[in-house]
Design a protein around this motif. Sequence first.
Motif, PDB file in Angstrom:
ATOM      1  N   ALA A  85       0.843  -1.206   0.000  1.00 63.15           N
ATOM      2  CA  ALA A  85       0.000   0.000   0.000  1.00 63.15           C
ATOM      3  C   ALA A  85       0.871   1.247   0.000  1.00 63.15           C
ATOM      4  O   ALA A  85       0.572   2.224  -0.694  1.00 63.15           O
ATOM      5  N   ALA A  86       1.979   1.196   0.765  1.00 67.09           N
ATOM      6  CA  ALA A  86       2.862   2.363   0.814  1.00 67.09           C
ATOM      7  C   ALA A  86       3.529   2.579  -0.546  1.00 67.09           C
ATOM      8  O   ALA A  86       3.664   3.721  -0.996  1.00 67.09           O
ATOM      9  N   LEU A  87       3.909   1.487  -1.210  1.00 68.37           N
ATOM     10  CA  LEU A  87       4.509   1.620  -2.548  1.00 68.37           C
ATOM     11  C   LEU A  87       3.526   2.268  -3.519  1.00 68.37           C
ATOM     12  O   LEU A  87       3.871   3.210  -4.241  1.00 68.37           O
ATOM     13  N   VAL A  88       2.298   1.745  -3.531  1.00 71.43           N
ATOM     14  CA  VAL A  88       1.281   2.272  -4.456  1.00 71.43           C
ATOM     15  C   VAL A  88       1.025   3.747  -4.162  1.00 71.43           C
ATOM     16  O   VAL A  88       1.066   4.601  -5.059  1.00 71.43           O
ATOM     17  N   ALA A  89       0.789   4.052  -2.859  1.00 73.12           N
ATOM     18  CA  ALA A  89       0.460   5.432  -2.485  1.00 73.12           C
ATOM     19  C   ALA A  89       1.620   6.368  -2.800  1.00 73.12           C
ATOM     20  O   ALA A  89       1.407   7.491  -3.270  1.00 73.12           O
ATOM     21  N   THR A  90       2.852   5.909  -2.562  1.00 72.03           N
ATOM     22  CA  THR A  90       3.997   6.777  -2.806  1.00 72.03           C
ATOM     23  C   THR A  90       4.179   7.038  -4.293  1.00 72.03           C
ATOM     24  O   THR A  90       4.423   8.174  -4.714  1.00 72.03           O
ATOM     25  N   ALA A  91       4.033   5.979  -5.102  1.00 74.64           N
ATOM     26  CA  ALA A  91       4.200   6.157  -6.548  1.00 74.64           C
ATOM     27  C   ALA A  91       3.157   7.139  -7.093  1.00 74.64           C
ATOM     28  O   ALA A  91       3.491   8.144  -7.733  1.00 74.64           O
ATOM     29  N   LEU A  92       1.870   6.860  -6.790  1.00 73.91           N
ATOM     30  CA  LEU A  92       0.807   7.708  -7.329  1.00 73.91           C
ATOM     31  C   LEU A  92       0.862   9.115  -6.743  1.00 73.91           C
ATOM     32  O   LEU A  92       0.715  10.112  -7.458  1.00 73.91           O
ATOM     33  N   GLY A  93       1.106   9.189  -5.419  1.00 71.82           N
ATOM     34  CA  GLY A  93       1.114  10.484  -4.747  1.00 71.82           C
ATOM     35  C   GLY A  93       2.286  11.356  -5.177  1.00 71.82           C
ATOM     36  O   GLY A  93       2.135  12.572  -5.333  1.00 71.82           O
ATOM     37  N   THR A  94       3.455  10.731  -5.385  1.00 74.56           N
ATOM     38  CA  THR A  94       4.622  11.511  -5.801  1.00 74.56           C
ATOM     39  C   THR A  94       4.387  12.128  -7.177  1.00 74.56           C
ATOM     40  O   THR A  94       4.627  13.321  -7.388  1.00 74.56           O
ATOM     41  N   LEU A  95       3.904  11.310  -8.122  1.00 71.68           N
ATOM     42  CA  LEU A  95       3.629  11.838  -9.465  1.00 71.68           C
ATOM     43  C   LEU A  95       2.622  12.976  -9.397  1.00 71.68           C
ATOM     44  O   LEU A  95       2.806  14.032 -10.022  1.00 71.68           O
ATOM     45  N   ALA A  96       1.557  12.757  -8.598  1.00 77.25           N
ATOM     46  CA  ALA A  96       0.521  13.788  -8.504  1.00 77.25           C
ATOM     47  C   ALA A  96       1.079  15.051  -7.853  1.00 77.25           C
ATOM     48  O   ALA A  96       0.793  16.173  -8.301  1.00 77.25           O
ATOM     49  N   GLY A  97       1.895  14.883  -6.813  1.00 71.81           N
ATOM     50  CA  GLY A  97       2.468  16.039  -6.131  1.00 71.81           C
ATOM     51  C   GLY A  97       3.378  16.846  -7.044  1.00 71.81           C
ATOM     52  O   GLY A  97       3.320  18.079  -7.066  1.00 71.81           O
ATOM     53  N   ILE A  98       4.200  16.136  -7.823  1.00 68.02           N
ATOM     54  CA  ILE A  98       5.088  16.826  -8.757  1.00 68.02           C
ATOM     55  C   ILE A  98       4.266  17.572  -9.801  1.00 68.02           C
ATOM     56  O   ILE A  98       4.542  18.736 -10.132  1.00 68.02           O
ATOM     57  N   ALA A  99       3.227  16.906 -10.308  1.00 67.90           N
ATOM     58  CA  ALA A  99       2.387  17.546 -11.320  1.00 67.90           C
ATOM     59  C   ALA A  99       1.750  18.819 -10.771  1.00 67.90           C
ATOM     60  O   ALA A  99       1.725  19.853 -11.431  1.00 67.90           O
ATOM     61  N   MET A 100       1.274  18.747  -9.496  1.00 73.26           N
ATOM     62  CA  MET A 100       0.611  19.918  -8.913  1.00 73.26           C
ATOM     63  C   MET A 100       1.588  21.074  -8.723  1.00 73.26           C
ATOM     64  O   MET A 100       1.246  22.234  -8.917  1.00 73.26           O
ATOM     65  N   ALA A 101       2.838  20.730  -8.318  1.00 72.02           N
ATOM     66  CA  ALA A 101       3.801  21.788  -8.026  1.00 72.02           C
ATOM     67  C   ALA A 101       4.396  22.377  -9.293  1.00 72.02           C
ATOM     68  O   ALA A 101       4.665  23.577  -9.364  1.00 72.02           O
ATOM     69  N   ARG A 102       4.615  21.551 -10.304  1.00 71.51           N
ATOM     70  CA  ARG A 102       5.386  22.006 -11.459  1.00 71.51           C
ATOM     71  C   ARG A 102       4.538  22.299 -12.697  1.00 71.51           C
ATOM     72  O   ARG A 102       5.002  22.914 -13.630  1.00 71.51           O
ATOM     73  N   HIS A 103       3.319  21.832 -12.718  1.00 71.37           N
ATOM     74  CA  HIS A 103       2.463  22.077 -13.884  1.00 71.37           C
ATOM     75  C   HIS A 103       1.143  22.651 -13.416  1.00 71.37           C
ATOM     76  O   HIS A 103       0.093  22.024 -13.557  1.00 71.37           O
ATOM     77  N   PRO A 104       1.185  23.829 -12.782  1.00 75.62           N
ATOM     78  CA  PRO A 104      -0.047  24.382 -12.221  1.00 75.62           C
ATOM     79  C   PRO A 104      -1.039  24.772 -13.310  1.00 75.62           C
ATOM     80  O   PRO A 104      -0.667  24.952 -14.471  1.00 75.62           O
ATOM     81  N   GLY A 105      -2.263  24.877 -12.908  1.00 72.24           N
ATOM     82  CA  GLY A 105      -3.319  25.238 -13.848  1.00 72.24           C
ATOM     83  C   GLY A 105      -4.648  25.043 -13.157  1.00 72.24           C
ATOM     84  O   GLY A 105      -4.678  24.759 -11.957  1.00 72.24           O
ATOM     85  N   LYS A 106      -5.708  25.207 -13.901  1.00 73.74           N
ATOM     86  CA  LYS A 106      -7.023  25.094 -13.297  1.00 73.74           C
ATOM     87  C   LYS A 106      -7.275  23.688 -12.745  1.00 73.74           C
ATOM     88  O   LYS A 106      -7.964  23.504 -11.752  1.00 73.74           O
ATOM     89  N   TRP A 107      -6.682  22.686 -13.444  1.00 77.26           N
ATOM     90  CA  TRP A 107      -6.924  21.300 -13.024  1.00 77.26           C
ATOM     91  C   TRP A 107      -6.507  21.068 -11.586  1.00 77.26           C
ATOM     92  O   TRP A 107      -7.088  20.235 -10.898  1.00 77.26           O
ATOM     93  N   VAL A 108      -5.495  21.844 -11.087  1.00 76.50           N
ATOM     94  CA  VAL A 108      -5.003  21.630  -9.726  1.00 76.50           C
ATOM     95  C   VAL A 108      -6.131  21.831  -8.721  1.00 76.50           C
ATOM     96  O   VAL A 108      -6.257  21.085  -7.754  1.00 76.50           O
ATOM     97  N   TRP A 109      -6.987  22.837  -8.965  1.00 76.53           N
ATOM     98  CA  TRP A 109      -8.090  23.093  -8.032  1.00 76.53           C
ATOM     99  C   TRP A 109      -9.039  21.909  -7.967  1.00 76.53           C
ATOM    100  O   TRP A 109      -9.460  21.509  -6.897  1.00 76.53           O
ATOM    101  N   TRP A 110      -9.358  21.356  -9.119  1.00 81.04           N
ATOM    102  CA  TRP A 110     -10.251  20.197  -9.138  1.00 81.04           C
ATOM    103  C   TRP A 110      -9.618  19.008  -8.414  1.00 81.04           C
ATOM    104  O   TRP A 110     -10.259  18.326  -7.625  1.00 81.04           O
ATOM    105  N   PHE A 111      -8.332  18.823  -8.711  1.00 82.27           N
ATOM    106  CA  PHE A 111      -7.641  17.683  -8.124  1.00 82.27           C
ATOM    107  C   PHE A 111      -7.519  17.847  -6.605  1.00 82.27           C
ATOM    108  O   PHE A 111      -7.774  16.912  -5.852  1.00 82.27           O
TER     109      PHE A 111
END
Lengths: 291, 308
Positions: A85-111
């Motif tokens: 569970a930690a592997l899955v959460a870390t993989a998905l969460g890390t990608l999502a966190g990077i996307a939110m920090a480095r590719h901001p946009g309207k989608w971030v609010w929805w996410f």
Amino acid sequence: MSAPAAQRQVRRPRRAWSDVAFNVWGILVMVFLFAPIAVIIVSSFNVGRLLVSWDHFGFDSFLALLAKPAIRDAVWISVQTGFIAALVATALGTLAGIAMARHPGKWVWWFMGLLLLVSVTPEIVDAVALLPWTVFLGQDLGMSIFNDGIVRLVIGHSLFSITVVSYLVRARLVGQEAQLEEASADLYATPTRTFRKVTLPLAMPAVFAGFMLSFTFSLDNTVIAAFVSVSGSTPWPVYVLSALRSGLKPEIAAVSTIMLVLTLIALGLVALVLRRAGDSAADIARTMAGS
Amino acid sequence: MRRRLPGFLLAAPAWAWLTIFFVAPVAMVVWFSFGYKPSIFATQATDKLSFDRYAEVFSPTFFATFQNTLWVGVAGTVLCFLIGLPVAYWMAVKAPPSRRGLLIALVMVPFWTNFLVRTIGWQVILSPEGWISTALQTVGFEPLAILNTRGAVLLGVVYNYLPLMILPLFVAFDRVNGPLREASKDLGAGKWTTFFRITLPLAQPGIVAGVLLVFIPLMGDYITATVLGGAKGNMVGQLVASQFQTAQNWALGSAMAVVLIFVILLTVAIGAGIVWLVTLPIRASHRLVIGAPAAAPASVSIREEVAA
């Protein structure tokens, strides 16, 4: 840093009554917080039939663990689930966190809205929702993977952890400029290479903290586990929950003591890594309070 | 800027995962709540939709449990706040900075010990055969009879959620700490004035985060009431669980879960409204605006606090 010096100067002449009151209150609350934990640790050395009534001191409960495969299996299921569970959460969460920090946009609010929704939904609602859903996927749609005990547990335990890892990674990267990544791109690194060599190492302390937090969350998860687990893969907290109905034995306290020691080691590692990465005590608290 | 194109796709796996395993199942529960239980062997059916299950939820038997849960939720949150506030202030302001790391660790250890096991620890402490009870009896009192009452549940939830209140409050006080409060003192303000007019207003995001972090999971709590509450300390969490696990009435259980979420949202909204009204005259007379405007929507500040 003049604040500590000023405080010392103020304190030296005489202690204000309010400072004494704060100290007393703080210590009392700490005692309150540790009382049941101390009781459990003491109970694990209880030689007796039941956890509640003290007989005499001994290590019997720890030795009894060796003879009880059911307890060992339950702990092993928990550890396996926690790790996956930690592997899955870390993989998905890390990608999502990077996307939110480095590719901001309207989608971030929805996410972020979705993440907020996941983190404020009471666990019991997730639990009762996942039960019919896994039955639907596994039996009605015939996807037999969802009948597997560990798969169900991993899904249930990953939901909240994904939100925590995403927050942590995003918070870490937002605090640091994207200049390094831009420099890397200017120096003709491919986006994949920049990601691997620059972005990931920058995010690493948060990724590591997120992994350890997810692991402990999963070990601790009782409510969702009680609903989605299938017989044959009972995790440790669900075993304890069922023992609650049939009578608690000192062995349960013994396992809890062992797991407490392991959790402390894990948390110590997190604190060490965060401190190496230059976080202050308050930053560490903020990270850990991320839940 | 071609390399920026796939940017938000990095979040796609998490988005898909949460949609399949959170949004879809919760939507399914909402759908079930309009259905009914057709026979003793089936858990639910949705060929006829109605609000009947919601009417059932508000029947006197279940309504009492909702009232009880709300009472424990509000009382527990208020107690956590009253107990946790001085502790957080002590940790952030009064305690020597060198000890701060240790104090945070101390608050966090119980937080990371298994929830169920900690609660069992209280069961051992409070049991009529426990040492407190034995000590009371030797002095001539009755044996302890708090276990399996609403009081025991309240004690248990205050204990279990207290760290979730202390940590965000600590972070908030830690941020306010320092120059501003000194300035306030230099300008002749007393301790209490400084606290109520500088420290507390600036710590507001932490207070909001702490209250929400305690109240929301507390309302859905199922473990504490099961371990400490017995038959008298029933909470909605147990009610929902029993509909799914023992009564096998998924339609009614789903309706209860949906009502639970609405009760939580409604209580938070009412609480926010009351706080807004009560502080209205204070805010009107002393406005305090420092740095970035703190008037961002509540959801944003909570989210940042949770994220931080």
